[in-house]
Design a protein around this motif. Sequence first.
Motif, short mmCIF file in Angstrom:
data_model
loop_
_atom_site.label_atom_id
_atom_site.label_comp_id
_atom_site.label_asym_id
_atom_site.label_seq_id
_atom_site.Cartn_x
_atom_site.Cartn_y
_atom_site.Cartn_z
N GLN A 194 -30.39 27.60 63.87
CA GLN A 194 -30.17 29.02 64.12
C GLN A 194 -31.51 29.69 64.39
N THR A 195 -31.67 30.25 65.60
CA THR A 195 -32.92 30.91 65.99
C THR A 195 -32.74 32.42 65.91
N TYR A 196 -33.74 33.07 65.33
CA TYR A 196 -33.74 34.52 65.17
C TYR A 196 -34.65 35.19 66.20
N ALA A 197 -34.47 36.49 66.37
CA ALA A 197 -35.26 37.26 67.34
C ALA A 197 -36.76 37.22 67.05
N ASP A 198 -37.15 36.98 65.79
CA ASP A 198 -38.57 36.89 65.45
C ASP A 198 -39.15 35.50 65.74
N GLY A 199 -38.35 34.59 66.31
CA GLY A 199 -38.79 33.25 66.65
C GLY A 199 -38.59 32.22 65.56
N SER A 200 -38.21 32.63 64.37
CA SER A 200 -37.99 31.67 63.28
C SER A 200 -36.70 30.89 63.52
N VAL A 201 -36.68 29.67 63.02
CA VAL A 201 -35.52 28.80 63.16
C VAL A 201 -35.11 28.32 61.77
N VAL A 202 -33.83 28.48 61.45
CA VAL A 202 -33.29 27.96 60.19
C VAL A 202 -32.52 26.69 60.54
N ALA A 203 -32.90 25.59 59.90
CA ALA A 203 -32.28 24.30 60.16
C ALA A 203 -31.23 24.02 59.09
N TRP A 204 -29.98 23.97 59.51
CA TRP A 204 -28.86 23.60 58.63
C TRP A 204 -28.58 22.12 58.88
N ASP A 205 -29.49 21.26 58.37
CA ASP A 205 -29.42 19.84 58.77
C ASP A 205 -29.79 18.85 57.68
N ASP A 206 -29.89 19.30 56.44
CA ASP A 206 -30.21 18.44 55.30
C ASP A 206 -31.66 17.96 55.27
N THR A 207 -32.52 18.37 56.21
CA THR A 207 -33.88 17.83 56.22
C THR A 207 -34.84 18.58 55.31
N ASP A 208 -34.61 19.88 55.10
CA ASP A 208 -35.51 20.69 54.30
C ASP A 208 -34.72 21.36 53.19
N PRO A 209 -34.94 20.96 51.94
CA PRO A 209 -34.17 21.55 50.84
C PRO A 209 -34.30 23.07 50.76
N GLY A 210 -35.36 23.63 51.32
CA GLY A 210 -35.54 25.07 51.28
C GLY A 210 -34.71 25.81 52.31
N GLN A 211 -34.10 25.11 53.23
CA GLN A 211 -33.31 25.79 54.26
C GLN A 211 -31.83 25.64 53.99
N GLY A 212 -31.20 24.57 54.46
CA GLY A 212 -29.78 24.50 54.21
C GLY A 212 -29.17 23.16 54.53
N PRO A 213 -27.97 22.98 53.99
CA PRO A 213 -27.27 21.71 54.20
C PRO A 213 -26.55 21.66 55.56
N ALA A 214 -26.41 20.46 56.06
CA ALA A 214 -25.56 20.26 57.24
C ALA A 214 -24.11 20.38 56.79
N SER A 215 -23.25 20.85 57.69
CA SER A 215 -21.82 20.88 57.38
C SER A 215 -21.26 19.47 57.50
N LYS A 216 -20.38 19.14 56.58
CA LYS A 216 -19.79 17.80 56.61
C LYS A 216 -18.26 17.91 56.66
N ILE A 217 -17.68 17.06 57.48
CA ILE A 217 -16.22 16.94 57.59
C ILE A 217 -15.87 15.52 57.19
N THR A 218 -14.93 15.39 56.27
CA THR A 218 -14.45 14.08 55.84
C THR A 218 -13.27 13.68 56.70
N LEU A 219 -13.35 12.51 57.30
CA LEU A 219 -12.25 11.98 58.12
C LEU A 219 -11.47 10.97 57.29
#
Length: 150
Positions: free
Chosen positions: A124-149
């Motif tokens: 997710q990119t914001y107007a100030d140029g920052s990017v929030v990664a929802w991908d499990d790589t940085d504990p300070g940002q956020g988790p990736a969404s998971k779907i169980t099949l």
Amino acid sequence: MSRFKTPLPLSAALLLSFAAAHATVRTETGLTESRAGASETYRLNVPTEKAVATTQVRLVVPPGVTLTRFQVLPGFTRSVARNADGLITEVTWRGRIAPEEYARFFFQARNPAQPGEVAWKVYQTYADGSVVAWDDTDPGQGPASKITLR
């Protein structure tokens, strides 16, 4: 006799609001489960959590998932990246989601044939140029969404 429950302590309420606020992929009906091999309509829910607007949302398609079509979202342009086989590997939406607003991006996909878990990575990119990664790589940002099949 009141049917209202005692309010949550402030720390618990803040934790719940943070946990519920991040970018998430769910089925169209809001579930975190689907059937292996099934065609499914998914929704990507993206809230703006800063005082500046979200300007871009990039979704990385999990291996084995085949995206087939998208619902048009007025005010947004969409581009895709494809692999050598022509399958969509990433989707990028550009537009504006103002502070205190959210957008839902609907798309259809065919799930992998094997049961298991698929992880949807969102950037997710914001107007100030920052990017929030929802991908499990940085504990300070956020988790990736998971779907169980199943």
